[in-house]
Design a protein around this motif. Sequence first.
Motif, PDB file in Angstrom:
ATOM      1  N   SER A   1       6.396  -5.866   7.666  1.00 27.08           N
ATOM      2  CA  SER A   1       6.504  -7.316   7.525  1.00 27.08           C
ATOM      3  C   SER A   1       6.884  -8.068   8.789  1.00 27.08           C
ATOM      4  O   SER A   1       6.961  -9.303   8.754  1.00 27.08           O
TER       5      SER A   1
ATOM      6  N   ASP B   1       9.364 -13.408   3.379  1.00 27.74           N
ATOM      7  CA  ASP B   1       8.455 -13.760   2.286  1.00 27.74           C
ATOM      8  C   ASP B   1       7.021 -13.313   2.577  1.00 27.74           C
ATOM      9  O   ASP B   1       6.064 -13.892   2.051  1.00 27.74           O
TER      10      ASP B   1
ATOM     11  N   ARG C   1       3.477 -11.675   2.546  1.00 29.27           N
ATOM     12  CA  ARG C   1       2.565 -11.251   1.483  1.00 29.27           C
ATOM     13  C   ARG C   1       1.252 -10.786   2.111  1.00 29.27           C
ATOM     14  O   ARG C   1       0.893 -11.239   3.197  1.00 29.27           O
TER      15      ARG C   1
ATOM     16  N   ARG D   1      -4.545 -12.017  -4.025  1.00 25.33           N
ATOM     17  CA  ARG D   1      -4.076 -11.242  -2.876  1.00 25.33           C
ATOM     18  C   ARG D   1      -4.486  -9.775  -3.008  1.00 25.33           C
ATOM     19  O   ARG D   1      -4.778  -9.291  -4.090  1.00 25.33           O
TER      20      ARG D   1
ATOM     21  N   SER E   1       0.279  -6.704  -4.768  1.00 31.01           N
ATOM     22  CA  SER E   1       1.466  -7.454  -5.190  1.00 31.01           C
ATOM     23  C   SER E   1       2.635  -7.284  -4.222  1.00 31.01           C
ATOM     24  O   SER E   1       3.756  -7.692  -4.534  1.00 31.01           O
TER      25      SER E   1
ATOM     26  N   LEU F   1       5.440  -7.752  -1.518  1.00 28.15           N
ATOM     27  CA  LEU F   1       6.183  -8.965  -1.177  1.00 28.15           C
ATOM     28  C   LEU F   1       7.433  -8.619  -0.393  1.00 28.15           C
ATOM     29  O   LEU F   1       8.087  -7.612  -0.650  1.00 28.15           O
TER      30      LEU F   1
ATOM     31  N   GLN G   1       7.784  -5.035   1.658  1.00 28.75           N
ATOM     32  CA  GLN G   1       6.433  -5.022   1.097  1.00 28.75           C
ATOM     33  C   GLN G   1       6.329  -4.101  -0.116  1.00 28.75           C
ATOM     34  O   GLN G   1       5.314  -3.431  -0.329  1.00 28.75           O
TER      35      GLN G   1
ATOM     36  N   THR H   1      12.902 -10.631  -1.271  1.00 30.07           N
ATOM     37  CA  THR H   1      13.055 -11.566  -0.163  1.00 30.07           C
ATOM     38  C   THR H   1      14.473 -11.584   0.398  1.00 30.07           C
ATOM     39  O   THR H   1      14.794 -12.409   1.247  1.00 30.07           O
TER      40      THR H   1
END
Length: 227
Positions: free
Chosen positions: A102, A107, A109, A123, A126, A128, A132, A153
Motif C-alpha cells: 500500500s 485507505d 484500494r 474493483r 476487496s 483495503l 490490503q 484503515t
Amino acid sequence: MVFVANGGLRGIPLLQCLAYTYQKPQIKWGSGRIMKRRTFITGMALTMASGCGRREFSAPRNLDDACRLIDERPHYFRAMRRTERNWGVPVHVQMATFYQESRFVGDARPPFRYALGVIPMGRQSSALGYSQALDGTWDEYQAATGSRRARRTDINDAADFMGWYMNLTQDRNGIPLTDARNQYLAYHEGHTGYRRGSYNAKPWLLRVAREVAARADRYQMQLAACR
C-alpha cells in the motif's frame, strides 16, 4: 483514549487536541467581554476540519529511508514494534510488506476494472487499507482474535493483522517470520496457493518478492543505525 481519524495531528488524542484549540488566544469583542464559548466552538470546528479530523492516508514523504519514515510517522513504528512483541514478526519485514502492498496509504484500494475500456465493473478485489487484506481474510482475523472493531484503515489493526497472518504462514507453510521473500509470496497467494507453488507460474510475482526481501534487508540495516 479516543483518537480522531487514524491519528489526527500526528497521533494527538482528541481531548488534547480540543484542549489545544481552547487555549488559543480568545477574541475580545466591542463590549470588552471575552467570548470563550464561541471561541471554543469555532476553534474546535476549524481544528477538526483542518487538523484533528485529517486522515493520514497519504504516503510518508520518504519511503526509502526507514529512519525518516518512522520519524515522520512515529505511531507507525509503535504499531509495528507492538506486533513484533506480540507476534514475533520483525519490524523490517512488516515495513517491506506494507510498502509493497500500500505504500503506507491507509485507505488504499485496488484499481477499478473496466469493460470495453470505459464501463466500470467494480474493483479488482476487496483489498483495503495498509495491509490490503481481503474481506474474507479480515473476517477470519477478527473472528480468530476477537478484534471485532478492528479496521483495515488503522495502522495498529493492520500491523496486528499482518502479525497474525504471518504466524499462520509459519504454522501452515513452515516459513520463518524472518523470511521476507517467502512470507510475501504466501501473503500474496494465500497459504493453499503457496503450498501448491502457484507463484512459480508468475515471474512478475517472483521478481516482486525478491524486491520485498531486498527492501526488508535495507530497512533492517537502516533501523539498526537509527534506533
